[in-house]
Design a protein around this motif. Sequence first.
Motif, PDB file in Angstrom:
ATOM      1  N   UNK A  41      26.063  64.279 -19.697  1.00 58.08           N
ATOM      2  CA  UNK A  41      26.848  64.791 -18.571  1.00 58.08           C
ATOM      3  C   UNK A  41      28.071  63.902 -18.393  1.00 58.08           C
ATOM      4  N   UNK A  42      29.255  64.480 -18.543  1.00 56.55           N
ATOM      5  CA  UNK A  42      30.462  63.664 -18.413  1.00 56.55           C
ATOM      6  C   UNK A  42      30.726  63.254 -16.973  1.00 56.55           C
ATOM      7  N   UNK A  43      30.351  64.112 -16.027  1.00 59.44           N
ATOM      8  CA  UNK A  43      30.584  63.808 -14.610  1.00 59.44           C
ATOM      9  C   UNK A  43      29.713  64.750 -13.783  1.00 59.44           C
ATOM     10  N   UNK A  44      29.080  64.214 -12.739  1.00 57.68           N
ATOM     11  CA  UNK A  44      28.285  65.013 -11.808  1.00 57.68           C
ATOM     12  C   UNK A  44      28.782  64.712 -10.399  1.00 57.68           C
ATOM     13  N   UNK A  45      29.109  65.771  -9.656  1.00 60.71           N
ATOM     14  CA  UNK A  45      29.547  65.600  -8.268  1.00 60.71           C
ATOM     15  C   UNK A  45      28.898  66.679  -7.408  1.00 60.71           C
ATOM     16  N   UNK A  46      28.834  66.412  -6.103  1.00 70.53           N
ATOM     17  CA  UNK A  46      28.209  67.354  -5.186  1.00 70.53           C
ATOM     18  C   UNK A  46      29.106  67.694  -4.023  1.00 70.53           C
ATOM     19  N   UNK A  47      28.693  68.705  -3.279  1.00 70.60           N
ATOM     20  CA  UNK A  47      29.422  69.134  -2.087  1.00 70.60           C
ATOM     21  C   UNK A  47      28.868  68.405  -0.868  1.00 70.60           C
ATOM     22  N   UNK A  48      29.747  67.858  -0.060  1.00 64.68           N
ATOM     23  CA  UNK A  48      29.325  67.060   1.094  1.00 64.68           C
ATOM     24  C   UNK A  48      28.482  67.861   2.072  1.00 64.68           C
ATOM     25  N   UNK A  49      28.925  69.086   2.401  1.00 70.08           N
ATOM     26  CA  UNK A  49      28.265  69.856   3.451  1.00 70.08           C
ATOM     27  C   UNK A  49      27.158  70.763   2.932  1.00 70.08           C
ATOM     28  N   UNK A  50      27.121  70.989   1.624  1.00 72.02           N
ATOM     29  CA  UNK A  50      26.034  71.759   1.010  1.00 72.02           C
ATOM     30  C   UNK A  50      25.488  70.928  -0.143  1.00 72.02           C
ATOM     31  N   UNK A  51      24.818  69.834   0.157  1.00 67.07           N
ATOM     32  CA  UNK A  51      24.497  68.817  -0.847  1.00 67.07           C
ATOM     33  C   UNK A  51      23.557  69.267  -1.952  1.00 67.07           C
ATOM     34  N   UNK A  52      22.821  70.358  -1.756  1.00 65.49           N
ATOM     35  CA  UNK A  52      21.978  70.828  -2.854  1.00 65.49           C
ATOM     36  C   UNK A  52      22.813  71.313  -4.043  1.00 65.49           C
TER      37      UNK A  52
END
Length: 362
Positions: free
Chosen positions: A211-222
């Motif tokens: 995985x080159x990069x993994x990021x998430x959404x602050x308000x919908x963290x799932x």
Amino acid sequence: MTERAWIASRKGLFELQQQNGRWSLGPIAFLGEPVSMVLADPRDGAVYAALNLGHFGVKLHRKDAGAAQWTEIAAPAYPLKPEDCTDPVDWTVRFIWSLACGGADEPGVIWAGTLPGGLFRSADRGASWTLMHSLWDAPERSEWFGGGYDVPGIHSICVDPRDSRHVLVGISCGGAWVTHDGGASWSLSARGMRASYLPPERGDDQNVQDPHRIVGARDTPDQLWCQHHNGIWRSANFGADWQEVSAAPLSNFGFAVAVHPADGDTAWFAPALADQTRIPTDAALTVTRTTDGGRTFTALRAGLPQQHCYDLVYRHGLAVADDGRTLLMASTTGGVWLSENGGDSWRTISSSMPPVYAVCFQ
């Protein structure tokens, strides 16, 4: 309102300021020194800068809110390798590849991911660090290998805003790992990813994904997004499993991904040609955006160079501000671009920067 951003480069840390509605370059810190990572902590306003000084080693500095000067703090360091240890890896921090804040209920907690694949935690704003032996000592680490570097490294750290003890990390090449107990124990969390660069019988092996990069959404963290070596993947359950996104235009290869903080269905990517070439498709820089969870994408080119462009955007070279509209992107060949309308159009901040490793908003 977003008023400041940071650009970590091969020749220093550049401050980008907004005044009277216009963005411009401001002061430079650590001029001439390689700044590998920068982190702005929204909890207390501090900024952290990681330096990679070669012969002089890895250094870490912090600038507190309102302070005029930077203060050198402790840098993550491995313990001495036991004499009877058969691990072929050199237990020396070669690079701080990622920095992340702990949860809102953990003031002072900072996470750091390093080469060669170690994860560190500080509980005192970087005054001291603890190696996560639970991950470092995992038997599966013996199979990890280098992606962008000749040793494995931790480049992504996602802290669940609902539960600070729930943390996911991305490793090149070692898949994704998750803890539910603040790092006391870890388990693989890359189910569904596929490595086309390996023999077919190992392609689904979670422990050798890149995985080159993994990021998430602050308000919908799932909702997590992954720009993988050979595709884009999305998770709707904080990495418990992943689904490949097949609709991406131009190329499914790249390094960077940014996610709208309030809308996990909206994400931006900076595609490139794989694998040896690593330049934009047709030498024309493009950002791709999805607003429907990856079912469709829009290619965004307005204001970006469309001829003789060989800029590559590193893993941390694309960021979106808290407003979900302001984006900053920077490249290995010194280009820096800003968008204030979600990527619909871009304006050039600089075309002559040093190579840029990371950008972030404050």
